[in-house]
Design a protein around this motif. Structure first.
Motif, PDB file in Angstrom:
ATOM      1  N   ALA A  50     -36.234  61.221 -98.401  1.00 16.24           N
ATOM      2  CA  ALA A  50     -35.103  60.478 -98.969  1.00 16.24           C
ATOM      3  C   ALA A  50     -35.454  60.000-100.374  1.00 16.24           C
ATOM      4  O   ALA A  50     -34.639  60.075-101.291  1.00 16.24           O
ATOM      5  CB  ALA A  50     -34.761  59.288 -98.080  1.00 16.24           C
ATOM      6  N   LEU A  51     -36.687  59.562-100.529  1.00 16.60           N
ATOM      7  CA  LEU A  51     -37.129  59.072-101.840  1.00 16.60           C
ATOM      8  C   LEU A  51     -37.074  60.210-102.858  1.00 16.60           C
ATOM      9  O   LEU A  51     -36.594  60.055-103.978  1.00 16.60           O
ATOM     10  CB  LEU A  51     -38.554  58.535-101.715  1.00 16.60           C
ATOM     11  N   LEU A 108     -35.213  62.805-102.789  1.00 22.01           N
ATOM     12  CA  LEU A 108     -33.826  63.121-103.128  1.00 22.01           C
ATOM     13  C   LEU A 108     -33.239  62.060-104.048  1.00 22.01           C
ATOM     14  O   LEU A 108     -32.438  62.353-104.917  1.00 22.01           O
ATOM     15  CB  LEU A 108     -32.984  63.202-101.856  1.00 22.01           C
ATOM     16  N   ALA A 109     -33.666  60.816-103.831  1.00 27.40           N
ATOM     17  CA  ALA A 109     -33.013  59.710-104.525  1.00 27.40           C
ATOM     18  C   ALA A 109     -33.499  59.558-105.954  1.00 27.40           C
ATOM     19  O   ALA A 109     -32.720  59.248-106.845  1.00 27.40           O
ATOM     20  CB  ALA A 109     -33.249  58.418-103.759  1.00 27.40           C
ATOM     21  N   VAL A 110     -34.790  59.779-106.188  1.00 28.19           N
ATOM     22  CA  VAL A 110     -35.288  59.539-107.540  1.00 28.19           C
ATOM     23  C   VAL A 110     -34.891  60.727-108.396  1.00 28.19           C
ATOM     24  O   VAL A 110     -35.282  61.854-108.126  1.00 28.19           O
ATOM     25  CB  VAL A 110     -36.807  59.354-107.533  1.00 28.19           C
ATOM     26  N   PHE A 157     -34.886  63.462-113.784  1.00 31.43           N
ATOM     27  CA  PHE A 157     -35.283  63.065-115.137  1.00 31.43           C
ATOM     28  C   PHE A 157     -36.225  61.876-115.108  1.00 31.43           C
ATOM     29  O   PHE A 157     -36.947  61.635-116.055  1.00 31.43           O
ATOM     30  CB  PHE A 157     -34.071  62.799-116.023  1.00 31.43           C
ATOM     31  N   ARG A 210     -36.106  68.789 -94.304  1.00 30.45           N
ATOM     32  CA  ARG A 210     -35.087  68.308 -93.364  1.00 30.45           C
ATOM     33  C   ARG A 210     -34.537  69.443 -92.509  1.00 30.45           C
ATOM     34  O   ARG A 210     -34.330  69.303 -91.312  1.00 30.45           O
ATOM     35  CB  ARG A 210     -33.957  67.623 -94.120  1.00 30.45           C
ATOM     36  N   LEU A 244     -31.764  69.850-116.172  1.00 35.72           N
ATOM     37  CA  LEU A 244     -32.551  68.647-116.407  1.00 35.72           C
ATOM     38  C   LEU A 244     -34.038  68.960-116.440  1.00 35.72           C
ATOM     39  O   LEU A 244     -34.766  68.422-117.267  1.00 35.72           O
ATOM     40  CB  LEU A 244     -32.227  67.599-115.351  1.00 35.72           C
ATOM     41  N   LEU A 259     -24.153  64.088 -94.984  1.00 35.08           N
ATOM     42  CA  LEU A 259     -25.035  64.740 -95.961  1.00 35.08           C
ATOM     43  C   LEU A 259     -24.390  64.721 -97.342  1.00 35.08           C
ATOM     44  O   LEU A 259     -25.042  64.451 -98.350  1.00 35.08           O
ATOM     45  CB  LEU A 259     -25.284  66.191 -95.557  1.00 35.08           C
ATOM     46  N   VAL A 284     -26.609  60.872-105.318  1.00 30.93           N
ATOM     47  CA  VAL A 284     -27.606  61.426-106.238  1.00 30.93           C
ATOM     48  C   VAL A 284     -26.933  62.120-107.419  1.00 30.93           C
ATOM     49  O   VAL A 284     -27.311  61.923-108.569  1.00 30.93           O
ATOM     50  CB  VAL A 284     -28.516  62.427-105.496  1.00 30.93           C
ATOM     51  N   SER A 341     -25.580  59.965-110.137  1.00 29.38           N
ATOM     52  CA  SER A 341     -26.578  59.486-111.091  1.00 29.38           C
ATOM     53  C   SER A 341     -26.916  60.585-112.088  1.00 29.38           C
ATOM     54  O   SER A 341     -27.041  60.331-113.281  1.00 29.38           O
ATOM     55  CB  SER A 341     -27.822  58.989-110.362  1.00 29.38           C
ATOM     56  N   GLY A 342     -27.043  61.824-111.590  1.00 29.64           N
ATOM     57  CA  GLY A 342     -27.381  62.926-112.489  1.00 29.64           C
ATOM     58  C   GLY A 342     -26.302  63.167-113.533  1.00 29.64           C
ATOM     59  O   GLY A 342     -26.583  63.322-114.714  1.00 29.64           O
ATOM     60  N   CYS A 355     -33.249  52.919-108.453  1.00 30.04           N
ATOM     61  CA  CYS A 355     -33.882  53.961-107.641  1.00 30.04           C
ATOM     62  C   CYS A 355     -34.095  53.457-106.212  1.00 30.04           C
ATOM     63  O   CYS A 355     -33.907  54.202-105.250  1.00 30.04           O
ATOM     64  CB  CYS A 355     -35.213  54.404-108.249  1.00 30.04           C
ATOM     65  N   LEU A 414     -30.783  53.513-104.491  1.00 27.97           N
ATOM     66  CA  LEU A 414     -30.431  54.892-104.154  1.00 27.97           C
ATOM     67  C   LEU A 414     -31.211  55.376-102.942  1.00 27.97           C
ATOM     68  O   LEU A 414     -30.657  55.956-102.010  1.00 27.97           O
ATOM     69  CB  LEU A 414     -30.784  55.791-105.344  1.00 27.97           C
ATOM     70  N   THR A 415     -32.529  55.154-102.983  1.00 28.76           N
ATOM     71  CA  THR A 415     -33.384  55.618-101.887  1.00 28.76           C
ATOM     72  C   THR A 415     -32.940  54.998-100.578  1.00 28.76           C
ATOM     73  O   THR A 415     -32.810  55.682 -99.564  1.00 28.76           O
ATOM     74  CB  THR A 415     -34.845  55.251-102.165  1.00 28.76           C
ATOM     75  N   ILE A 469     -29.699  56.520 -99.374  1.00 28.94           N
ATOM     76  CA  ILE A 469     -29.855  57.895 -98.894  1.00 28.94           C
ATOM     77  C   ILE A 469     -30.609  57.928 -97.576  1.00 28.94           C
ATOM     78  O   ILE A 469     -30.253  58.657 -96.650  1.00 28.94           O
ATOM     79  CB  ILE A 469     -30.561  58.733 -99.961  1.00 28.94           C
ATOM     80  N   LEU A 470     -31.639  57.095 -97.482  1.00 27.63           N
ATOM     81  CA  LEU A 470     -32.399  57.026 -96.242  1.00 27.63           C
ATOM     82  C   LEU A 470     -31.484  56.619 -95.094  1.00 27.63           C
ATOM     83  O   LEU A 470     -31.492  57.220 -94.018  1.00 27.63           O
ATOM     84  CB  LEU A 470     -33.544  56.025 -96.407  1.00 27.63           C
ATOM     85  N   ASN A 513     -29.252  59.458 -94.227  1.00 27.20           N
ATOM     86  CA  ASN A 513     -29.988  60.498 -93.508  1.00 27.20           C
ATOM     87  C   ASN A 513     -30.197  60.109 -92.058  1.00 27.20           C
ATOM     88  O   ASN A 513     -30.026  60.923 -91.151  1.00 27.20           O
ATOM     89  CB  ASN A 513     -31.346  60.741 -94.165  1.00 27.20           C
ATOM     90  N   CYS A 528     -27.065  60.386 -90.241  1.00 27.45           N
ATOM     91  CA  CYS A 528     -26.678  61.769 -90.022  1.00 27.45           C
ATOM     92  C   CYS A 528     -27.515  62.378 -88.905  1.00 27.45           C
ATOM     93  O   CYS A 528     -27.001  63.095 -88.055  1.00 27.45           O
ATOM     94  CB  CYS A 528     -26.780  62.506 -91.353  1.00 27.45           C
ATOM     95  N   ASP A 529     -28.806  62.059 -88.848  1.00 27.43           N
ATOM     96  CA  ASP A 529     -29.645  62.537 -87.744  1.00 27.43           C
ATOM     97  C   ASP A 529     -29.128  62.007 -86.414  1.00 27.43           C
ATOM     98  O   ASP A 529     -29.005  62.736 -85.429  1.00 27.43           O
ATOM     99  CB  ASP A 529     -31.089  62.073 -87.937  1.00 27.43           C
TER     100      ASP A 529
END
Lengths: 509, 317, 610
Positions: free
Chosen positions: B140-141, B143-145, B148, B201, B259, C191, C198, C201-202, C239, C242-243, C246-247, C250, C253-254
């Motif tokens: 997860a980390l 994916l999240a960070v 860039f 995953r 990126l 998912l 993410v 953010s990009g 960050c 976000l983490t 997402i965690l 996830n 979702c599991d």
């Protein structure tokens, strides 16, 4: 599962393993490695293709004259020049100037260049100016007389521009072939999108120059990476030092920063409809913005407030009083709004771009300060091409812009102030101020220094009242290098992007 | 079989044509004039006459339908045209850049498989344990960070502080193989960052799913050793969905390594795509997207062949 | 359900914090204070201030609103539209399929960044554009998942049944198919939400996302990146947010996937199998090959431990055929699994022993047991399709069991495999050994399974409903084969079945099980002639015989967690009386058999007189 653990270990172990051996390329003696901010899209002697290309052009080509490191004009292909009459200029070419194919640079060559620039199908930057040349005479191989239709005091300045490079008429014409110049370096090879390799031209006309054996130019688009490359020792010199990195580079004993204020940020207006058609409203905006905040937020304090027209402090045309004419004064701004009949402000939009951080940051600060005097502005942040198009079409209210003038002469501001020129994103839309147009024309044809100063002082006074643009901030433009790089200088003010010319005097060690 | 191949080829061609047309239309629809942009680089106002001249020279003054027709004609002849920005042939630029992007994606995928599959399997086998949770959180980390941030950190640590590696860039393999691989390491790791999480995953899920299948019980009933059951029966089946997902992600990376290329100065194909859009370099944009869609179609084909190799049920279907 | 609760609570917490932003009395997230730019944490701004001097905590929480709105809205739109397209494509096939799927390929061909660039440039940046871009990007995933699920749902019996009843396609799609594809779509949705956070953010980093000064996590990261050297914490906070999100997504979702598809819910531990039970029972020796004694299997469920197998005892002599019969849920298969040491991980042996030649199988460590499995002790399963590995050739799968127990050269193994194939009656064994399971018929596959089972000359073969999944004609062949092999090899055979006809034909003895217990056991002939337990009777009556109409057993087996206090069959028993309902009957010997019924004698008399 043993096998899998081993593979995990192996995968992670690969990294330090690779790192254990010296991975850095060996520096070749006498070859400077220059970190460019982008790979030059194309190198064309007369066409504007951006500042990265300009730096490369200043290595390969030379014009009739150039700017010396102190900003003054000096001879290049031309040894001397003078104006016989207000419309007639005579340039005397150097005897030893040769193109990189070995041919001597003759007055006929120069005439050919000017004709090409002025040609019907030309896309040259100085096309219009060159078309303003009435006649070219070449009494002998070393003398060229240029007769303009109008008196043109700034003509030698054009010839110092990196858009006025002189090339050999006998250059190859195949697609992709580079015209032959008379500069200190020759382009030997390039890895497209990655790097350019230049070697010294042995028959360069200045004795003892260039000092370097060669220059390797490597493009680093990401500013952070550019700094990292310098700090890691991958390159010796970088351009466009990001403002946030300037402090740490100054503090680093292994590095040196050479920065000057040159480019600047400003606001343009669409004055075709109220309330922005009212000069008092524009003046209110000019007084509403605390410039220090822009300098701090967008440029990390690397720059200076710009509270008047963009005439750099060192210039003989600079007047400290007029330069602070739009000083931050929210009370005054509110009063002006009231006077203009919008005491409670109004709603409008600010056009900027998200593509460049400094444009976005500047817009954010401006938005905040306008809100403080009651002007509710919504940000419009499209990509740069859209922003340019919207600017050209006048589809905006207020726009944030950043640029540099062509040179340090106040005539360089014409592009920003002259409403009689075709619509462009660099100036306000739908705004004609006849007095300013007159003064610009006078300044261009006036050869007397003192009288020119008076003209431009008057211009500044009119501009402060009429507000064709609002100056916001000078921004620092910096080069950083390892201390072994000697002789390279960041040039002052608007000439900063000409700094590449000093590479002919640069040496390593 | 022949009919199937023909049908498939026709659909692929149709797909490629559709993509090219959509991108051609969209890129012409968005505001911005390439000629004007080109001549106003650096925020200067170009001479309108020069802009008009350039526009004519580039054929941008012709009606859009005519431009589209000549573009299609070019494509049929295998000519993708020339870049508006520097008059370089588009196909040549793509041929130069594409291998670098493919190399980057390949290296990233390799790393992702080498790390993601073992760790994902282990996490599935140890479901609910600390290891499972820790690796799940790490994924997860990752994916999240954002890339860039990771990229900049990698450069900061390995190039600026430790000075172990160059801060990015590119050297052709032929010129200096060792340096080439060194320069590949960090961007490949950055590409692998997201892929590892995905492979991890997917592997974990697929292994869990396969473990509950009857044939695993059969394998146990046969008295096979756990490692043999794991490799021959569980992983052999679990790998199929993992590779599917990996291939799908690799496909989307074709134009999506912008990126990474930016942060590590890797001159792949994503950077010119982005730059071409920024410069409204129409032939370059359309050419690159066309290339990507052809690759995508090819990748699908390879994937189908790969399935057939991995799963005999498909071979005969 | 409980497993879904925790991650759902985490996700809910994130959403709640975002929703609560307006009432949290936070500083204005867009109010600049440039004098205090990049200030560290302080009392009035606990997480510090950003590059414009804005409060980071406030921006983080307000930013969650923007980021999560974009994430949920885009994933939601993609989910609805994608599911619809997938349904249409999967159900109607033909043109619908072409349009739905191929149009998605067009989307997939677009590099995401380019798509974002073009759409944003056309429509202008902002949250709504971002939602549109992300929705387009996620669409293919939903379409593909739905499409695949619809295809598989189409072929299911219940859908076929509804179709046969003449229901319209729309009704079938909405009522029958949609609920069945909901699971995978839900997982895909969670998912997509994680991915959207993410991507936001990009794209914001590239200036294609949320428009400043409105806060979003992506913009915060973009801003913080340039001040990384001066204020690294600014990068950390978004960050971390976000983490965490997402965690949580996830995990959710599991958990959802497990909930939707419980098969994967519990892991098989391949290694930790040393389940040594407390209390050592002294060894006994008698003439029995397999002696199961007091076997009780327990499974933990959320509503407490259940015992699907309770106190089961039976024995099998060498060369004997014993049938275990009973309805589904009677515990037959679990009993067999326990003997083989193949219990599902959630199940454990609570009590009892299973002696094979005097060795208690239940107390063996995994590696010793592994040496017995596939050699002395073999098993044939119900569904030969799923029990064979689809990706390996059948011959290889048979060879594998030989090599697992005997070191032999390849060529010898190959010969043995061919010989085994021949013995189980597979024509063209050389050819068939190279075939994959899916290339064979059901009966053929089961022959392969049997070949696998007898490859190492087992002393005991357990066949768990070996014919249930096969055609009627094939069923008889397989049973003949098993009987024949038993005669040839002298191995003992335990046949688990609910087909009493089969039992009568080949079993020497029969064990009748009901609701986890043995209710009657004895010689087949005797049991069939004079069933003592009402359940045995009912089973026999349910067998179609001649023109007589079979009599079904009313009701169903009680679920393990709701066993009646008395006799477990009492609620369905026509002969039950009050004592049957109060106390559980014990298993007792009667007339050379064992039976678990207090009214056995009475019933025998009743039937004798009838």
């Amino acid at each position: 599962m043993m096998a899998t653990r081993r593979s995990v270990l192996a995968a992670t172990a690969g990294l330090p393993l690779l790192a254990a051996a010296p991975a850095r390329a060996q520096r070749q003696p006498g070859v400077l490695r220059f970190g460019l901010s982008s790979f030059p899209p194309s190198i064309q002697p007369w066409v504007n293709t951006g500042t990265a290309a300009a730096t490369v052009k200043l290595l390969i080509y030379r014009g009739l004259v150039s700017f010396a490191p102190d900003g003054s004009l000096r001879g290049e292909l031309a040894e001397t020049w003078h104006n016989e009459t207000p419309t007639s200029w005579v340039f005397r070419l150097r005897e030893n100037a040769v193109f990189q194919n070995g041919d001597r640079v003759t007055s006929e060559d120069i005439r050919w260049n000017l004709e090409q620039i002025a040609a019907e199908r030309s896309t040259a930057f100085y096309r219009a100016q060159a078309q303003g040349i009435a006649r070219i005479e070449t009494p002998d191989a070393r003398t060229i007389r240029i007769v303009t239709a109008e008196p043109m005091v700034t003509l030698p300045l054009w010839f110092a521009s990196y858009h006025m490079m002189m090339v050999s008429p006998r250059s190859p014409t195949a697609a992709g072939a580079l015209p032959i110049g008379a500069g200190p370096f020759v382009l030997r090879s390039q890895e497209r999108g990655v790097s350019l390799d230049l070697v010294r031209f042995d028959r360069y006309y200045k004795p003892g120059l260039p000092r370097l054996r060669g220059i390797r130019m490597i493009a680093y688009a990401d500013e952070n990476l550019r700094v990292a490359a310098l700090q890691a020792g991958d390159v010796d010199l970088i351009e466009y030092v990001p403002w946030q990195a300037m402090a740490s580079i100054e503090a680093d004993p292994r590095l040196r920063l050479d920065a000057t204020d040159g480019p600047f940020m400003y606001l343009t207006f669409n004055a075709s409809r109220p309330p922005l058609s009212d000069a008092r409203v524009r003046r209110a905006i000019a007084h509403a913005i605390r410039r220090e905040d822009i300098v701090k937020a967008a440029f990390f304090g690397r720059g200076a407030p710009l509270e008047g027209l963009p005439i750099p402090p060192g210039s003989p045309f600079h007047d400290p009083e007029l330069a602070a004419g739009w000083r931050y004064d929210p009370a005054r701004a509110r009063a002006l709004l009231a006077e203009a009949g919008v005491p409670n402000g109004f709603s409008t939009t600010i056009l900027s771009t998200a593509q460049y951080g400094m444009h976005k940051d500047t817009a954010e600060v401006v938005q905040q300060h306008l809100a403080a005097v009651g002007i509710q502005a919504e940000l419009r942040l499209p990509d740069w091409p859209t922003r340019v198009t919207l600017g050209n079409r006048g589809q905006f209210d207020i726009a944030v812009m950043g640029t540099t003038t062509e040179n340090n002469d106040p005539d360089g501001m014409s592009n920003l102030l002259d409403g009689s020129l075709p619509a462009s994103f660099v100036r306000s839309a739908g705004l004609r101020i006849p007095r300013i147009e007159e003064l610009l024309a006078q300044g261009r044809s006036e050869f007397d220094e003192a009288r020119r100063r008076a003209i431009y002082a008057e211009l500044q006074r009119v501009a402060l009242a009429e507000v064709p643009i609002v100056g916001l901030a000078w921004r620092s433009q910096g080069y950083a290098m390892v201390p072994e790089v000697r002789g390279f200088r960041a040039m002052p003010g608007a000439l900063n992007f000409f700094s590449g010319i000093t590479l002919e005097e640069a040496s390593l060690g | 079989m022949l009919a199937w191949t023909v049908r498939r080829l026709l659909i692929s061609l149709l797909l490629i044509w559709a993509v090219a047309t959509v991108v051609f239309t969209l890129i012409h629809l968005v505001p911005g004039d390439p000629a004007e942009l080109l001549l106003s680089a650096g925020g200067v106002a170009p001479d309108p006459a020069a802009v008009a001249e350039l526009r004519e020279r580039l054929g941008l003054d012709r009606p859009i339908a005519e431009q589209y027709a000549s573009f299609l004609g070019g494509v049929v002849r295998g000519d993708l045209g020339r870049s508006i920005v520097d008059d370089h042939p588009v196909a040549e630029e793509i041929l130069l850049r594409l291998p670098r992007t493919l190399e980057l994606i390949g290296a990233g995928a390799l790393l992702a498989v080498l790390i993601g599959i073992p760790v994902g399997t282990e996490a599935a086998l140890r479901r609910g344990t600390l290891f499972d949770r820790a690796t799940g959180a790490t994924a997860a980390l990752l994916l999240a960070v954002p890339i860039f941030v990771v990229g900049t950190l990698l450069v900061l640590v390995f190039a600026q502080w430790l000075r172990w590696m160059p801060a990015g860039g590119y050297v052709p393999l032929a010129a200096d193989p060792w340096r080439h691989l060194t320069l590949l390491t960090m961007p490949a790791l950055a590409v692998a960052k997201g892929l590892v999480a995905v492979v991890f995953r997917m592997t974990r899920t697929a292994v869990l799913d396969t473990l509950s299948r009857d044939f695993v019980r059969t394998a146990r009933a046969k008295g096979l050793s756990p490692s043999r059951i794991l490799v021959r029966h569980v992983l052999r089946n679990a790998i199929i969905p993992v590779l599917t997902v990996l291939a799908l992600h690799m496909g989307s990376l074709l134009g999506g390594t912008v990126l990474v290329e930016f942060v590590f100065n890797w001159p792949g194909m994503s950077t010119p795509l982005l730059k071409a859009v920024e410069a409204r370099d129409y032939p370059m944009v359309v050419g690159i997207v066309l290339t990507i869609s052809i690759l995508f179609v090819a990748l699908n084909l390879v994937m189908d062949l790969g399935y057939a190799a991995l799963d005999p049920r498909i071979r005969h279907a | 359900m409980r497993k879904v609760a925790v991650p759902a609570a985490l996700v809910a917490a994130v959403i709640l914090v975002a929703l609560a932003a307006p009432v949290l009395d936070l500083p204005d997230p867009v109010q600049q204070d440039i004098a205090r730019r990049l200030a560290g944490p302080s009392a009035d701004s606990p997480l510090g201030r950003d590059e414009f001097g804005r409060d980071v905590l406030s921006r983080l929480i307000w930013g969650a609103r923007a980021s999560l709105t974009v994430a949920f809205a885009s994933a939601g739109i993609a989910c609805v539209v994608g599911a619809l397209l997938g349904l249409v494509g999967g159900w109607f096939r033909g043109l619908g399929e072409l349009l739905a799927l191929r149009s998605m390929d067009v989307v997939l061909c677009f590099p995401p960044i380019l798509l974002a660039l073009l759409v944003v440039t056309l429509l202008g940046p902002g949250s709504s554009t971002l939602i549109l871009v992300l929705a387009i990007l996620f669409l293919p995933g939903f379409v593909r998942v739905t499409y695949a699920e619809v295809l598989s749902a189409r072929s299911h019996d219940y859908v076929e049944a509804v179709r046969a009843l003449g229901a319209g396609p729309l009704r079938i799609l909405l009522v029958t198919v949609l609920p069945n594809v909901a699971g995978p779509i839900l997982v895909q949705l969670s998912l997509a939400v994680a991915a959207a956070v993410v991507l936001e953010s990009g794209l914001s980093f590239l200036g294609l996302g949320v428009v400043p000064p409105e806060p979003s996590w992506g913009l915060m990261i973009r801003g913080a990146r340039s001040t990384m050297a001066q204020a690294p914490l600014l990068l950390l906070w978004p960050c971390v947010a976000l983490t965490f999100t997402i965690l949580a997504m996830n995990l959710l979702c599991d958990a959802l996937r497990d909930w939707v598809d419980p098969r994967t819910a519990s892991a098989v531990r391949l290694r930790a199998v040393d389940r040594v039970l407390p209390g050592l029972v002294p060894r006994r020796r008698n003439d029995a090959l397999l002696e199961v004694e007091g076997l009780t299997v327990e499974i933990d469920t959320p509503s407490g431990a259940i015992r699907p197998v309770q106190d089961v005892s039976f024995s099998v002599r060498a060369g004997e055929t014993v049938a275990i019969v009973g309805e589904s849920g009677s515990g037959k298969s679990l009993t067999a699994a326990a003997v083989m040491g193949l219990l599902p991980p959630a199940a454990r042996i609570q009590a009892g022993a299973a002696y094979l030649d005097g060795t208690d199988l239940l107390r063996l460590d995994e590696s010793t047991l592994r040496r017995l499995r596939g050699s002395a002790l073999a098993m044939v399963f119900q569904d030969p399709m799923s029990s064979l590995n689809p990706v390996h050739r059948t011959g290889d799968q048979v060879a594998e069991v030989i090599l697992a127990h005997r070191r032999l050269p390849r060529a010898v193994v190959r010969r043995e495999v061919i010989d085994l194939f021949r013995r189980v009656g597979i024509a063209d064994p050389e050819l068939r050994a190279d075939a994959f399971p899916h290339e064979m018929s059901g009966g053929m596959r089961q022959r392969v399974m049997i070949a696998m089972a007898i490859a190492n000359n087992p002393r005991l073969l357990i066949a768990d409903e070996p014919t249930t999944a096969l055609d009627v004609t094939v069923q008889a062949q397989i049973l003949d084969l098993l009987a024949g092999l038993r005669r040839q090899t002298g191995m003992a055979l335990v046949l688990i079945t609910h087909n009493l006809g089969v039992v009568a034909e080949i079993a020497d003895r029969v064990v009748v099980m009901y609701a986890g217990q043995v209710v009657e056991q004895g010689e087949t002939k005797a049991v069939f002639a004079r069933p003592m337990h009402p359940y045995t009777r009912a089973l026999l009556a349910a067998v179609p015989e001649g023109d007589e109409k079979p009599v079904g057993i009313p009701g169903t087996v009680p679920p393990p967690h709701a066993m009646p206090p008395g006799c477990r069959f009492a609620p369905r028993c026509p002969h039950a009386e009050e004592p049957c309902r109060t106390a559980p009957p014990v298993l007792r010997a009667l007339d050379g058999r064992v039976v678990r019924c207090i009214r056995a004698e009475a019933l025998l008399e009743q039937s004798a007189s009838a």
